[in-house]
Design a protein around this motif. Structure first.
Motif, mmCIF file in Angstrom:
data_model
loop_
_atom_site.group_PDB
_atom_site.id
_atom_site.type_symbol
_atom_site.label_atom_id
_atom_site.label_comp_id
_atom_site.label_asym_id
_atom_site.label_seq_id
_atom_site.Cartn_x
_atom_site.Cartn_y
_atom_site.Cartn_z
ATOM 1 N N VAL A 76 9.804 0.674 13.753
ATOM 2 C CA VAL A 76 9.443 0.566 12.344
ATOM 3 C C VAL A 76 9.449 1.955 11.718
ATOM 4 N N SER A 77 9.849 2.028 10.466
ATOM 5 C CA SER A 77 9.881 3.306 9.768
ATOM 6 C C SER A 77 8.535 3.587 9.109
ATOM 7 N N GLU A 78 8.326 4.842 8.718
ATOM 8 C CA GLU A 78 7.094 5.203 8.021
ATOM 9 C C GLU A 78 6.989 4.459 6.690
ATOM 10 N N LYS A 79 8.122 4.301 6.013
ATOM 11 C CA LYS A 79 8.120 3.598 4.728
ATOM 12 C C LYS A 79 7.660 2.159 4.897
ATOM 13 N N GLN A 80 8.153 1.489 5.943
ATOM 14 C CA GLN A 80 7.750 0.104 6.189
ATOM 15 C C GLN A 80 6.264 0.012 6.519
ATOM 16 N N ALA A 81 5.785 0.973 7.318
ATOM 17 C CA ALA A 81 4.371 0.972 7.701
ATOM 18 C C ALA A 81 3.478 1.170 6.480
ATOM 19 N N ARG A 82 3.842 2.116 5.628
ATOM 20 C CA ARG A 82 3.043 2.373 4.429
ATOM 21 C C ARG A 82 3.088 1.176 3.475
ATOM 22 N N SER A 83 4.238 0.544 3.382
ATOM 23 C CA SER A 83 4.366 -0.627 2.513
ATOM 24 C C SER A 83 3.478 -1.762 3.016
ATOM 25 N N PHE A 84 3.467 -1.968 4.339
ATOM 26 C CA PHE A 84 2.626 -3.021 4.899
ATOM 27 C C PHE A 84 1.152 -2.719 4.664
ATOM 28 N N PHE A 85 0.760 -1.459 4.867
ATOM 29 C CA PHE A 85 -0.636 -1.092 4.652
ATOM 30 C C PHE A 85 -1.041 -1.318 3.199
#
Length: 401
Positions: free
Chosen positions: A159-168
């Motif tokens: 998973v990318s950082e962008k995806q992780a931040r979006s999920f959070f």
């Protein structure tokens, strides 16, 4: 008849009911996800609820958000799921003492002594019998209306950082919208901060304060006696390079190494030679004592336990003590080459790669929860009081890793 006031007791069992009801309510609805290779679980600890989702699919974030929305909504709190959870809980608690093996009961009493926040089986049974669905609904509303509620997310894997931040961000929106909705609909009580009682996970006993617990098993079929002896190190355990000194690391490593060295001789002496019982075990254990502020003390321990039918527990305890005293002289005379071999074997065990991503994520998340505030502010030049206040504020805010 004893009247149980659910407003004056810890809410751990009510949270346990929530977990059980949620699992029962969502079992059928998430069956298709299970067939697709996606899994989930909801667990409860002193840190709060942990919703875990796993699987190899780009739909995993969708499943996690769906489950989070379901958990924050009271719609799953139906009478049929509540009755199932209540019946299961009462039956489990009612038969606890009559169905467990002697060593399981010994470990239960040991944990009840050391984990001194929480209820025993007898009190939980009374509470479970008195709980109603309305009590659980009220507890559910209190949790999500709590202004100090924090959300922690560990998103790991491919998973990318962008995806992780979006999920959070999406998960935070779910929590915030739920809090706003609940505070509008429910008359939330003033003591809402007590909806989740954090605090010490384990008690470290002062040096020289030996405590012995003796009890008779209530299991009519149990013919064995059990002895569980836990020796806590009086030195703080190692927490990480930024939080602990080199000397602390060395002391923790010594407890681990002694636990490894002692394992085989303990079995050979107490099980093979003395034939005390058919189960003889010794192992290293690590626990954590957490103050009201998120300041954690690591506790290293050596535990020895024996399940025996032939020898009285008090005699077993005496023989364990004798073994440890005699082993000390053997350890002093042990060649350095042999100790080095044990150390190399232990190092190999500790550095062995973790094979499962879920296990690795659980290990890392545990460290983040325990040590993140201290790590962030370990180099702060403020006074101890200022640092504790900063750490407390940090813990109460949303965080993601």
């Amino acid at each position: 008849m004893k009247v149980i006031n659910l407003d004056t007791i810890p809410n751990s069992l009510q949270s346990e009911f929530l977990k059980s009801i949620f699992a029962d309510a969502l079992a059928i609805e998430t069956y298709d996800a299970y067939l697709a290779g996606l899994g989930w679980s909801l667990s409860k600890s002193s840190a709060g609820f942990t919703l875990t989702c796993h699987g190899y699919s780009d739909r995993l974030p969708d499943l996690a958000l769906k489950l989070l929305k379901e958990l924050t909504s009271p719609s799953f709190l139906e009478e049929r799921h509540f009755e199932t959870a209540k019946d299961k809980t009462i039956r489990g608690l009612s038969s606890f003492f009559e169905s467990r093996r002697a060593d399981s009961l010994a470990i239960y009493y040991r944990n009840l002594l050391l984990n001194y926040k929480g209820n025993g089986v007898e009190e939980n049974l009374e509470i479970a019998r008195a709980i109603t669905l309305r009590d659980i609904e009220k507890h559910h509303a209190m949790i999500w209306a709590d202004n100090d509620l924090s959300l922690e997310v560990l998103y790991t894997g491919n998973v990318s950082e962008k995806q992780a931040r979006s999920f959070f961000s999406d998960a935070t929106d779910v929590i915030d919208s739920t809090r706003a909705l609940v505070t509008q609909k429910e008359a939330v009580e003033d003591n809402i901060a007590d909806s989740w009682a954090s605090g010490p996970l384990e008690r470290r006993l002062p040096a020289g304060e030996d405590i012995e617990l003796h009890f008779e098993s209530k299991n009519p079929k149990e013919e064995n006696g059990a002895v569980v002896v836990t020796y806590q190190s009086q030195h703080e355990g190692f927490k990480g390079k930024s939080l602990s000194s080199k000397e602390t690391l060395e002391r923790s490593a010594c407890v681990r190494l002694i636990s490894k060295i002692i394992r085989e001789p303990c079995f050979n002496e107490l099980r093979t030679k003395q034939q005390l019982g058919y189960i003889v075990s010794s192992f290293y254990d690590m626990s954590y004592s957490t103050n009201e502020t998120p300041l954690t003390t690591s506790i290293d321990s050596l535990t020895v336990y024996v399940l025996s039918r032939k020898v009285e527990p008090k005699d077993v305890a005496a023989r364990i003590d004798d073994f440890l005293l005699n082993f000390r002289s053997k350890l002093e005379d042990m060649p350095s080459k042999e100790i080095q071999d044990y150390a190399e074997s232990l190092a190999k065990e500790l550095t062995k790669p973790i094979r499962k991503l879920g296990t690795e994520a659980s290990n890392q998340f545990g460290k983040i929860r325990r040590y993140a505030p201290e790590t962030l502010y370990a180099d702060n030049d403020s006074s101890l009081e200022d640092i504790l206040l900063i750490m407390l504020r940090w813990w109460l805010q949303h965080c993601t890793s």
